[in-house]
Design a protein around this motif. Structure first.
Motif, mmCIF file in Angstrom:
data_model
loop_
_atom_site.group_PDB
_atom_site.id
_atom_site.type_symbol
_atom_site.label_atom_id
_atom_site.label_comp_id
_atom_site.label_asym_id
_atom_site.label_seq_id
_atom_site.Cartn_x
_atom_site.Cartn_y
_atom_site.Cartn_z
ATOM 1 N N SER A 1 -4.536 -7.065 -4.442
ATOM 2 C CA SER A 1 -5.631 -6.213 -3.978
ATOM 3 C C SER A 1 -5.880 -5.035 -4.918
ATOM 4 O O SER A 1 -6.992 -4.503 -4.955
ATOM 5 N N TYR A 2 -4.872 -4.611 -5.668
ATOM 6 C CA TYR A 2 -5.029 -3.468 -6.571
ATOM 7 C C TYR A 2 -5.424 -3.888 -7.984
ATOM 8 O O TYR A 2 -6.075 -3.135 -8.704
ATOM 9 N N ASP A 3 -5.010 -5.057 -8.392
ATOM 10 C CA ASP A 3 -5.342 -5.546 -9.728
ATOM 11 C C ASP A 3 -5.217 -7.070 -9.707
ATOM 12 O O ASP A 3 -4.125 -7.611 -9.527
ATOM 13 N N ASP B 1 0.831 -1.205 0.000
ATOM 14 C CA ASP B 1 0.000 0.000 0.000
ATOM 15 C C ASP B 1 0.867 1.258 0.000
ATOM 16 O O ASP B 1 0.602 2.214 -0.747
ATOM 17 N N VAL C 1 2.490 1.874 -3.433
ATOM 18 C CA VAL C 1 1.550 2.453 -4.397
ATOM 19 C C VAL C 1 1.324 3.932 -4.102
ATOM 20 O O VAL C 1 1.240 4.762 -5.008
ATOM 21 N N ILE D 1 -1.380 0.181 -12.149
ATOM 22 C CA ILE D 1 -1.631 0.510 -10.737
ATOM 23 C C ILE D 1 -0.593 1.491 -10.186
ATOM 24 O O ILE D 1 -0.483 1.692 -8.981
#
Length: 343
Positions: free
Chosen positions: A105-107, A88, A91, A146
């Protein structure tokens, strides 16, 4: 009162802001005279691990080839948080660089990195994950979407299943056994397809989970991690080879785009040097730790050809259709076209 971690992240944000303010507002490239300070995190591995030494190599090459203009601070496992927390922060740009198992979790398309029994031997794995490999060319655009810049894979070898008290080399023998799985799709689903009960647990909690009997062992890691961190708890390592363990070298894309062409080249050349060395070293490193585990009393077990064929058939039949629902038919068609053919 700010915690140490909060102070570090606040400091990093201030560095990022000052860096941006130091860049001109034009679209023209800036001369390579800017100074940068990057935070590089490892989700697992201390400074004496192979990955820790590799990240030190990345740091030293960047600092040397930039004449010290770019500084890199390394934070090893557990120093800044768990796997998802670190991803996290990468990102968001609070951590600028990272060596990590990608979090889906993002893609969900990042699950392509974990498709079970994608490659079945070292030669096929190196063709898939190496420079200009078919799998690397799939992953790069997904990371970009992302907000991450993907330098390439950091291969370790084929994962297995390390257990305490008993072991399994077939679906039938695995029933009733609980093993820790990384909490990313489709690794828990893979363990279930192989007959195990999968328990998703973050890396930092694995030792206690094995010690207290929450799980019977660990799964999907190369033997190094199970030997180095849990050998007093584990008795067996079954080299199921259901996954090719490969981390990713990543950089926050906003940070990457702040660099001019010359500085981008310095960072990417240093990353490629680390990747190239790891591709050479990975197989020998894995074999070294297999021997070390055996010498310490851990029993190393290679399933028979028939046992492997049974697992491959069952896992591909159960998990690959799930992956297609997540990744899409086009991506899975590419995987089926390039995946290893069982012997």
């Amino acid at each position: 009162m700010l915690t140490i971690k909060q102070k570090l992240l606040k400091s990093t944000q201030l560095i990022a802001i000052s860096t941006v303010l130091g860049v001109t507002g034009t679209l023209d490239a800036v001369a390579s005279d800017e100074s940068y300070k990057f935070n590089l995190a490892l989700e697992s591995g201390d400074r004496d691990s192979a990955s820790g030494k590799s990240m030190m190599m990345w740091k030293e090459l960047i600092e040397k080839n930039s004449d010290g203009r770019m500084k890199v601070n390394i934070f090893y496992q557990g120093e800044l948080g768990g796997q998802q927390e670190l991803f996290d922060q990468l990102v968001k740009g609070n951590i600028q660089m990272m060596l990590t198992w990608p979090q889906t979790s993002y893609d969900e398309r990042l699950a392509v990195n974990y498709i079970p029994y994608l490659t079945l031997g070292w030669d096929d794995a190196l063709k898939a994950y190496g420079e200009d490999g078919w799998l690397k060319n799939i992953l790069g655009p997904v990371y970009s979407d992302i907000g991450l810049h993907y330098f390439g894979p950091y291969p370790e070898g084929f994962g297995g299943i390390a257990t305490k008290g008993k072991y399994a080399t077939s679906f039938e023998a695995a029933e009733g056994m609980k093993v820790r799985s990384q909490p990313v799709f489709p690794l828990p689903q893979t363990m279930k397809a192989m007959g195990f009960q999968a328990v998703p647990i973050d890396w930092a909690e694995v030792y206690t989970a094995i010690q207290t009997g929450v799980v019977d062992g660990d799964s999907s890691n190369v033997i190094y991690w199970d030997y180095q961190y849990f050998r007093d708890q584990l008795d067996y390592f079954v080299h199921s080879k259901h996954n090719f363990s490969s981390y990713a070298l990543l950089m926050n894309n906003e940070t990457w785009e702040e660099l001019d062409a010359e500085d981008k080249q310095i960072v990417s050349d240093a990353a490629q040097a680390v990747i190239d060395k790891q591709f050479i070293d990975a197989k020998a490193e894995d074999e070294k730790w297999i021997k070390a585990a055996q010498d310490s009393g851990m029993e190393y077990i290679v399933p028979t050809t028939e046992e492997m064929a049974g697992w491959v058939k069952r896992v591909r039949a159960d998990v690959w259709p799930m992956a297609e629902e997540t990744l899409g038919k086009e991506l899975m068609d590419k995987i089926r076209e390039n995946a290893s053919v069982p012997q």
